[in-house]
Each structure stands twice: as structure tokens, then as C-alpha cells.
Design a protein around this motif. Structure first.
Motif, PDB file in Angstrom:
ATOM      1  N   ALA A  24       0.815  -1.217   0.000  1.00 27.30           N
ATOM      2  CA  ALA A  24       0.000   0.000   0.000  1.00 27.30           C
ATOM      3  C   ALA A  24       0.850   1.269   0.000  1.00 27.30           C
ATOM      4  N   ASN A  25       2.049   1.205   0.607  1.00 28.67           N
ATOM      5  CA  ASN A  25       2.909   2.390   0.712  1.00 28.67           C
ATOM      6  C   ASN A  25       4.126   2.328  -0.201  1.00 28.67           C
ATOM      7  N   ASP A  26       4.094   1.427  -1.180  1.00 27.83           N
ATOM      8  CA  ASP A  26       5.237   1.247  -2.066  1.00 27.83           C
ATOM      9  C   ASP A  26       5.085   2.013  -3.371  1.00 27.83           C
ATOM     10  N   VAL A  27       6.236   2.257  -4.008  1.00 31.86           N
ATOM     11  CA  VAL A  27       6.253   2.789  -5.369  1.00 31.86           C
ATOM     12  C   VAL A  27       7.154   1.891  -6.211  1.00 31.86           C
ATOM     13  N   ARG A  28       6.864   1.845  -7.504  1.00 32.23           N
ATOM     14  CA  ARG A  28       7.721   1.150  -8.451  1.00 32.23           C
ATOM     15  C   ARG A  28       8.490   2.203  -9.249  1.00 32.23           C
ATOM     16  N   ILE A  29       9.803   1.989  -9.377  1.00 35.89           N
ATOM     17  CA  ILE A  29      10.673   2.946 -10.056  1.00 35.89           C
ATOM     18  C   ILE A  29      11.364   2.257 -11.222  1.00 35.89           C
ATOM     19  N   ASP A  30      11.292   2.872 -12.399  1.00 37.19           N
ATOM     20  CA  ASP A  30      12.153   2.474 -13.512  1.00 37.19           C
ATOM     21  C   ASP A  30      13.523   3.100 -13.265  1.00 37.19           C
ATOM     22  N   VAL A  31      14.528   2.266 -13.086  1.00 36.62           N
ATOM     23  CA  VAL A  31      15.840   2.729 -12.669  1.00 36.62           C
ATOM     24  C   VAL A  31      16.607   3.326 -13.846  1.00 36.62           C
ATOM     25  N   ALA A  32      17.142   4.519 -13.621  1.00 34.24           N
ATOM     26  CA  ALA A  32      18.019   5.162 -14.612  1.00 34.24           C
ATOM     27  C   ALA A  32      19.486   4.948 -14.257  1.00 34.24           C
ATOM     28  N   TRP A  33      19.817   5.179 -12.973  1.00 30.66           N
ATOM     29  CA  TRP A  33      21.195   5.063 -12.497  1.00 30.66           C
ATOM     30  C   TRP A  33      21.197   4.383 -11.134  1.00 30.66           C
ATOM     31  N   THR A  65      12.378   6.996 -12.483  1.00 32.04           N
ATOM     32  CA  THR A  65      11.050   7.582 -12.661  1.00 32.04           C
ATOM     33  C   THR A  65       9.999   6.634 -12.106  1.00 32.04           C
ATOM     34  N   ILE A  66       9.078   7.167 -11.335  1.00 27.44           N
ATOM     35  CA  ILE A  66       8.002   6.349 -10.756  1.00 27.44           C
ATOM     36  C   ILE A  66       7.016   5.951 -11.848  1.00 27.44           C
ATOM     37  N   THR A  67       6.709   4.658 -11.904  1.00 28.38           N
ATOM     38  CA  THR A  67       5.767   4.142 -12.901  1.00 28.38           C
ATOM     39  C   THR A  67       4.495   3.582 -12.281  1.00 28.38           C
ATOM     40  N   GLU A  68       4.493   3.382 -10.945  1.00 29.28           N
ATOM     41  CA  GLU A  68       3.317   2.819 -10.277  1.00 29.28           C
ATOM     42  C   GLU A  68       3.372   3.176  -8.801  1.00 29.28           C
ATOM     43  N   THR A  69       2.213   3.420  -8.196  1.00 28.38           N
ATOM     44  CA  THR A  69       2.156   3.760  -6.774  1.00 28.38           C
ATOM     45  C   THR A  69       1.125   2.893  -6.062  1.00 28.38           C
ATOM     46  N   GLY A  70       1.405   2.560  -4.799  1.00 27.30           N
ATOM     47  CA  GLY A  70       0.456   1.833  -3.968  1.00 27.30           C
ATOM     48  C   GLY A  70      -0.728   2.700  -3.583  1.00 27.30           C
ATOM     49  N   ARG A  71      -1.772   2.058  -3.080  1.00 21.75           N
ATOM     50  CA  ARG A  71      -3.032   2.770  -2.846  1.00 21.75           C
ATOM     51  C   ARG A  71      -2.937   3.864  -1.787  1.00 21.75           C
ATOM     52  N   ASP A  72      -1.980   3.761  -0.832  1.00 15.44           N
ATOM     53  CA  ASP A  72      -1.866   4.764   0.224  1.00 15.44           C
ATOM     54  C   ASP A  72      -0.750   5.775  -0.025  1.00 15.44           C
ATOM     55  N   VAL A  73      -0.146   5.736  -1.190  1.00 14.68           N
ATOM     56  CA  VAL A  73       0.946   6.673  -1.497  1.00 14.68           C
ATOM     57  C   VAL A  73       0.363   8.038  -1.834  1.00 14.68           C
ATOM     58  N   GLU A  74       0.785   9.050  -1.097  1.00  9.73           N
ATOM     59  CA  GLU A  74       0.296  10.410  -1.312  1.00  9.73           C
ATOM     60  C   GLU A  74       1.411  11.368  -1.726  1.00  9.73           C
ATOM     61  N   ARG A  75       2.643  11.012  -1.457  1.00 11.41           N
ATOM     62  CA  ARG A  75       3.760  11.937  -1.679  1.00 11.41           C
ATOM     63  C   ARG A  75       4.206  11.966  -3.136  1.00 11.41           C
ATOM     64  N   PHE A  76       3.900  10.909  -3.891  1.00  6.60           N
ATOM     65  CA  PHE A  76       4.428  10.784  -5.248  1.00  6.60           C
ATOM     66  C   PHE A  76       3.338  10.339  -6.207  1.00  6.60           C
ATOM     67  N   ARG A  77       3.588  10.586  -7.497  1.00  9.42           N
ATOM     68  CA  ARG A  77       2.666  10.155  -8.531  1.00  9.42           C
ATOM     69  C   ARG A  77       3.441   9.631  -9.735  1.00  9.42           C
ATOM     70  N   HIS A  78       2.722   8.987 -10.620  1.00  5.35           N
ATOM     71  CA  HIS A  78       3.310   8.445 -11.839  1.00  5.35           C
ATOM     72  C   HIS A  78       4.065   9.539 -12.602  1.00  5.35           C
ATOM     73  N   GLY A  79       5.304   9.234 -12.998  1.00  9.40           N
ATOM     74  CA  GLY A  79       6.105  10.190 -13.764  1.00  9.40           C
ATOM     75  C   GLY A  79       7.068  11.019 -12.955  1.00  9.40           C
ATOM     76  N   ASP A  80       6.963  10.984 -11.622  1.00 11.25           N
ATOM     77  CA  ASP A  80       7.889  11.758 -10.788  1.00 11.25           C
ATOM     78  C   ASP A  80       9.312  11.215 -10.922  1.00 11.25           C
TER      79      ASP A  80
END
Length: 323
Positions: A24-33, A65-80
Motif C-alpha cells: 500500500a505504501n510502495d512505489v515502483r521505479i524504472d531505474v536510470a542510475w 522515474t516512478i511508474t506505479e504507486t500503492g493505494r496509500d501513497v500520497e507523496r508521489f505520482r506516476h512520472g515523478d
């Protein structure tokens, strides 16, 4: 996805299961570096396994870059565009991590520079100003000061009013430390640093990634009520300690690691960085020092550069090639 696997101490870029699913509080990140740290060398050698439940893939910090957010994530959004502090998994095309361990990229910095921030600045801040409780004007001794953590710590000392004495392994490394703001230094190949640090006025706090026979020398130069924070064991697991001196001078020896701390604890450290350090990064007062970059497929070459102590600053792996 593809990721680095450790196979008989070899680093191999190959197919790997995607991380997830998201909590619920996780984000998925496409790694650049991804950043390389000495903990990765230890893990490769079989001496520093990841905490239970964490990824076996090495890598403790990334940008992307964030590509997915858990249901309780408020600090970040897709594309950040963000950077993240991990317990493992960074040498990969994707990571999943608790939002508490993620920060937005400071203004004026790109993805490449941001990958050099999370682990080293979190380690430096935690051990200088939380574990080490350094106050303005107190004097700091930094060992292995040309490393990623060392170059971050020098800049924090300069920014927050703490004179620092550094040790490093060459004249070039010492010169780089002086440019970052170190007040004095010592080449470790010239023997013991004890007399030089005493002549400088001693240290109120010491950040030591070496251990071994450095501990006795550290305590010899540590002032009354001083704190010695041990963050590594490059010099060995055992040390002789003069307990009488420790007792009479009220010295404290503190062992500290970052990787095994909870997401909540790491989040508290990153919150402090965001409040106190991120504005200075945005203004250019503090800068990540990057020693070199390699494609992730050449992780073995990059790690050897670190193992050889050839770096001044941070070594990075390019995963996606994005800036």
C-alpha cells in the motif's frame, strides 16, 4: 526485467523476475542510475547478505522515474523523477520500495547526479548529526575522506560549521578533500595520524569506516565527551582499546549501520536530508562528487575501480542511459 546476479562472485546482467507486487505504501521505479557502495563489494564476497526478506540483487541507491504507486501513497505520482535509498535490488531495471525511502530530485540536478545522493548523504547525515550528535563548531575527524561518504561528509561539515580533519591515501585525494572544504589532512601512507590530529586540536567526533588498529588511534585523539562512530571494518574486526582513557575522558564508541534499519527509520533520516540538505543541493552549495560511470553491464569493472581505491567520490552504473 534484467538485473545483476552474483554467481560465484561474478556480476552477471541477466533476466530476473520483476519486483513486486506493490504494498500500500510502495512505489515502483524504472531505474536510470544506480550507485556502487562498499557494502556491495562485501555482499559480492559473501560477507554482507541482505536483510531477511530483501532482494538478493546488489545496489543500495538508485535514481529513476516512478511508474506505479500503492493505494496509500500520497507523496508521489506516476512520472515523478526521484532517488531512493534501498536495502538491496538497485542493480536492476526496476525496484519497488516504500515511499518513506524515496525523495524528489533536488532542483537543478539530473537523474545521474541524483543517484549519487541517497546512500552517501544519508550515511553521512545519520552518523555525523544523529548518532554523532555533532554541534556547531565541534571538530570532526573523517577517515577514507575521498570516498563517496567522505566527500559528502566534508561538505556537510563545511555547510554546518564543523571544522574537519581528513585522512586519505594520496596527495591527489587530500587535495580534492581540501577543495571540498576540509581544514587539514593526513596521508595514511605516512604512518599514524595521531600526532597530526593532536596538533590540530583533537576531534570531538570521529567517523571511521576502517576499524581495526585505527580504533586505538582514534581514541587517542578523541577529546573529552567525544563520540567515535564506527561504520565499517576495512581495517579488520578486532581492536585494542584503552578502557581507562575511555572512562576518564567519557568517550563513546558507537557502532552504526544503515542498511538493516526499518523503512520508518530510514524515512526519518531522509526527512532530515530533505529539510536541511536538499535546499543546499538545489542552490549548488553542496554537490555530489562523481568519480566515474559505467554501463550496468560492466558492473565488474566499475566495482574493481572501487575495490582498488581508485575513486574520488561516487561510482555510478548507467541502467537506462537517461540523464
Amino acid at each position: 526485467m534484467q538485473a545483476i546476479a552474483i554467481d560465484d562472485q561474478r556480476l552477471i546482467w541477466r533476466d530476473h523476475e520483476d519486483p513486486g507486487p506493490l504494498g500500500a505504501n510502495d512505489v515502483r521505479i524504472d531505474v536510470a542510475w544506480a550507485g556502487i557502495n562498499r557494502a556491495d563489494l562485501m555482499q559480492r564476497g559473501g560477507n554482507y547478505p541482505p536483510p531477511p526478506g530483501e532482494s538478493e540483487i546488489p545496489g543500495l541507491e538508485v535514481s529513476g522515474t516512478i511508474t506505479e504507486t500503492g493505494r496509500d501513497v500520497e507523496r508521489f505520482r506516476h512520472g515523478d523523477r526521484v532517488c531512493a535509498l534501498l536495502a538491496g535490488g538497485g542493480y536492476a531495471e526496476q525496484v519497488v520500495v516504500n515511499q518513506a525511502q524515496v525523495l524528489p530530485i533536488p532542483q537543478e540536478l539530473g537523474l545521474r547526479e541524483a543517484a549519487a545522493l541517497p546512500e552517501v548523504f544519508a550515511t553521512a547525515w545519520l552518523n555525523l548529526y544523529m548518532e554523532g550528535a555533532v554541534q556547531t563548531g565541534q571538530r570532526v575527524l573523517l577517515h577514507a575522506a575521498a570516498s563517496g561518504v567522505g566527500t559528502a561528509a566534508i561538505q556537510l561539515c563545511r555547510a554546518f560549521g564543523n571544522p574537519c580533519f581528513v585522512t586519505a591515501g594520496s596527495a591527489d585525494k587530500l587535495e580534492a578533500c581540501y577543495r571540498l572544504g576540509a581544514d587539514a589532512g593526513w596521508n595514511r601512507h605516512d604512518g599514524s595520524f595521531v600526532d597530526a590530529v593532536k596538533d590540530w586540536g583533537g576531534a570531538d567526533m570521529i567517523l571511521d569506516p576502517v576499524g581495526g588498529d585505527y580504533i586505538a588511534q582514534d581514541l587517542a585523539v578523541l577529546n573529552a565527551d567525544g563520540r567515535l562512530v564506527l561504520i565499517g571494518l576495512m581495517g579488520g574486526l578486532e581492536a585494542q582499546v584503552n578502557l581507562g582513557r575511555m572512562l576518564m575522558k567519557r568517550q563513546r564508541l558507537i557502532g552504526s549501520t544503515l542498511r538493516s534499519r526499518s523503512a520508518k527509520a530510514k524515512g526519518a533520516i531522509l526527512d532530515a536530508l530533505y529539510a536541511h540538505v536538499w535546499p543546499r543541493l538545489s542552490r549548488g552549495e553542496i554537490k555530489p562528487l562523481i568519480a566515474g560511470t559505467w554501463p550496468v553491464q560492466e558492473a565488474e569493472t566499475a566495482m574493481q575501480h572501487l575495490s582498488d581505491n581508485a575513486n574520488i567520490g561516487k561510482i555510478l552504473l548507467s541502467v537506462s542511459g537517461k540523464g
